[in-house]
Design a protein around this motif. Sequence first.
Motif, PDB file in Angstrom:
ATOM      1  N   ALA A 220      27.906 -20.982  31.311  1.00  0.00           N
ATOM      2  CA  ALA A 220      28.947 -20.252  31.459  1.00  0.00           C
ATOM      3  C   ALA A 220      29.855 -20.655  29.911  1.00  0.00           C
ATOM      4  O   ALA A 220      30.928 -21.765  30.226  1.00  0.00           O
ATOM      5  N   GLY A 221      30.674 -19.400  29.480  1.00  0.00           N
ATOM      6  CA  GLY A 221      31.214 -20.279  27.732  1.00  0.00           C
ATOM      7  C   GLY A 221      30.803 -20.329  27.286  1.00  0.00           C
ATOM      8  O   GLY A 221      31.247 -20.847  25.770  1.00  0.00           O
ATOM      9  N   CYS A 222      29.525 -20.630  26.951  1.00  0.00           N
ATOM     10  CA  CYS A 222      28.863 -20.872  25.318  1.00  0.00           C
ATOM     11  C   CYS A 222      27.971 -19.866  24.998  1.00  0.00           C
ATOM     12  O   CYS A 222      27.149 -18.923  25.857  1.00  0.00           O
ATOM     13  N   ASP A 223      27.957 -19.850  23.380  1.00  0.00           N
ATOM     14  CA  ASP A 223      27.136 -19.161  22.429  1.00  0.00           C
ATOM     15  C   ASP A 223      26.535 -19.858  22.828  1.00  0.00           C
ATOM     16  O   ASP A 223      25.894 -21.266  21.854  1.00  0.00           O
ATOM     17  N   CYS A 239      30.803 -26.519  23.840  1.00  0.00           N
ATOM     18  CA  CYS A 239      31.612 -24.181  23.345  1.00  0.00           C
ATOM     19  C   CYS A 239      32.130 -24.158  23.945  1.00  0.00           C
ATOM     20  O   CYS A 239      32.944 -24.545  25.586  1.00  0.00           O
ATOM     21  N   ARG A 240      33.354 -22.805  23.604  1.00  0.00           N
ATOM     22  CA  ARG A 240      35.247 -22.900  24.729  1.00  0.00           C
ATOM     23  C   ARG A 240      34.263 -21.635  25.218  1.00  0.00           C
ATOM     24  O   ARG A 240      34.057 -20.854  24.857  1.00  0.00           O
ATOM     25  N   ARG A 241      35.432 -21.798  26.254  1.00  0.00           N
ATOM     26  CA  ARG A 241      34.963 -20.601  27.263  1.00  0.00           C
ATOM     27  C   ARG A 241      35.985 -19.842  26.460  1.00  0.00           C
ATOM     28  O   ARG A 241      37.240 -19.900  25.980  1.00  0.00           O
ATOM     29  N   GLU A 242      36.212 -18.098  27.359  1.00  0.00           N
ATOM     30  CA  GLU A 242      37.086 -17.493  27.193  1.00  0.00           C
ATOM     31  C   GLU A 242      38.804 -17.699  27.245  1.00  0.00           C
ATOM     32  O   GLU A 242      39.434 -17.811  27.192  1.00  0.00           O
ATOM     33  N   ALA A 247      32.783 -26.186  28.025  1.00  0.00           N
ATOM     34  CA  ALA A 247      32.031 -25.769  28.987  1.00  0.00           C
ATOM     35  C   ALA A 247      31.534 -26.517  27.230  1.00  0.00           C
ATOM     36  O   ALA A 247      31.184 -26.973  27.016  1.00  0.00           O
TER      37      ALA A 247
END
Length: 263
Positions: A220-223, A239-242, A247
């Motif tokens: 969750a939250g990763c591209d 990776c940035r969460r919304e 995360a």
Amino acid sequence: MGIANAQRTLYYIRILTEFISQPEWVNVVPMLSILPSPASSSIGVDQLRSFYVEAHRTIREITGYGKGLGPYVVIDYGDEGSEVFQSFMNGADRVVIERHGYIDIIDPEVATPSVLTEVARKFCVVGAELDQRSWDGTYSAWMTGGEGAFVATDAAQFPWPPATISNTGTVTTSLALPTYTATGSPVKLPLPIYTKGEEIVGVSHAMVPLGRVPAPTPVAGCDYPDAWDALNVEFTPLCRRELGGIASYSLEAPYPTITSMNL
């Protein structure tokens, strides 16, 4: 996406194994070829060995060990000669090393009936010769599910995930490749149904439960890049969460070190 795609592949192998190990199918599907024609020259021989050991462990975790419990596990030595895999996975319960040749690759524009007939003839001749040779010889008991059939004696030499990974197609070695987390909804193949008069009846079983393990799913939250086209893509370990949190891609085992980028 190499590690992530391998995670998905291992899960697909699990789904298929659970299904074909049911009493209705166990004698119908005696062999499971898990990875036809892998590009071992790009993947790496030891990395491929690690995948095979993990796939075998996954399959036998489902079926159990010994004759009659699930299919033979078929592995392919890819671009390598058969000698590269000599003595590999000794002691492993029912493993077959596959080899198959490509007789011809035909340009559709020249695929006349006479050409296709000749290709078919050569294929049948070579196939018959290989089939006879393949089953000649004497096999140790563990090779056919008898005494001593268990995990490979060299399994510890080939951990999963592998210690290193090469030819990643990325722009730098200083990164973490995307991985999935095993928290997705379990996937299982549907059981067959048939009609009995006006009643719809489903085939039930109790031997090997289906869908026992959660599916790999994105963190969750990763591209994630395109699973089939991720060359020359820059990744980062975080990776940035919304909502502004952080995360990270993660693995249960130590993360493999990238040793080269070029394919």
